[in-house]
Design an enzyme around this catalytic site. Sequence first.
Site, PDB file in Angstrom:
ATOM      1  CE  LYS A 114     -37.639  22.382  35.829  1.00 26.54           C
ATOM      2  NZ  LYS A 114     -38.460  23.395  36.565  1.00 26.54           N
ATOM      3  CE  LYS A 197     -34.866  20.597  42.419  1.00 21.17           C
ATOM      4  NZ  LYS A 197     -35.347  22.068  42.222  1.00 21.17           N
ATOM      5  CE  LYS A 200     -42.190  24.584  43.294  1.00 22.21           C
ATOM      6  NZ  LYS A 200     -42.551  25.892  42.952  1.00 22.21           N
TER       7      LYS A 200
END
Length: 333
Positions: A114, A197, A200
């Site tokens: 991230k 994957k 969101k």
Amino acid sequence: MTRPRVLSGIQPTHDSFHLGNYLGAIKQWVELQADHDAFYCVVDLHALTIETDPALLRKRTLVSAAQLIALGVDPNKCTLFLQSHISQHNQLGWIMECLAGFGEASRMTQFKDKSQKSGTDRTAVGLFTYPMLQAADILLYQADRVPVGEDQRQHIELTRDLAGRFNSRYGQTFQLPQAYILKSGAKINDLQDPTSKMSKSAATMQGVIEIMDTPESNAKKIKSSMTDTGREVRFDTEEKPGISNLLTIHCALSGKTIPELEAEFEGKGYGDFKASVAEIVVEYLRPIRLRTLELLEDEKYLLKILREGADKARIVAEKTLSDTYKNLGLVER
Ligand code: ATP
Ligand code: LTN
């Protein structure tokens, strides 16, 4: 006999959960509440690690709680609450930060991924300390099991390490938790990019099935999902990642096995199979979406459930924090 404890959390970072969240985590929450002493929380403090709009955070927190209930998390069978309602999470979080090594925390792949995406100047320090707050979430409730998707395994391992370290330095204080990760459903992939994957924070939502999206839109996404080479409906993650992902989804929702589905679609093409997946998914999600919308209409009721959950959670959290402070040598009040 006391039932084993389970704890899990989910971030309110989006307007809707997706099928990966449900099949990887929430479906297990629902099953475990039957024979476990279950604590489930919407981790709103964790959501602050990315910049949030206050009105949106409030809305998304309530949508998250409503979706959990609509998906089967039953406040009469478990303790459902908001992380920010229990101040002990922050308090134990600090203790965990003091226990974790800088290098150890730097090895967390979620942080690495991230922070790489947004660059160091735009990465909050809270994103770095996130796993220690997560450890506090789990250890406060003395959880035996933590149902999560595969991507969270490393954070649960860290939690175990921190708990073990604390216990050996300061005396038995925390239960060592175990990750509870299913083999099937632990990783649902993006429909357009079936090797990564479903997430969101995907660049485009074209491959993400959202629980709150309309049935028409979800059916369209499934029918236009990435097509593998060949024509046979067969489970093969190397050669056919797209079809394998759809088979996993179908199985999880229809209860059929992979061989049963392979036999059912023998001699038929991808088109027929995708239409069947679309129908299964859409019909499964339809009542869940409606129930969520209904719950959101009655905000008072939702807030009451969350307040009652926090009242139950606080009793456990206060006890663990007070034992922790005592064992650390912090002077009693
Ligand atoms: P982000 O991509 O922004 O990190 P996310 O979509 O992964 O968000 P989280 O709130 O981090 O969602 O995850 C909630 C739970 O859902 C976690 O237990 C996580 O392991 C699980 N989960 C998330 N994505 C998937 C997926 N694609 N397959 C299976 N489980 C998943
Ligand atoms: N990091 C998790 C969310 C999370 C969690 C927890 C999961 C926060 N606290 C405690 C299980 C137990 C995630 O990103 N999915």
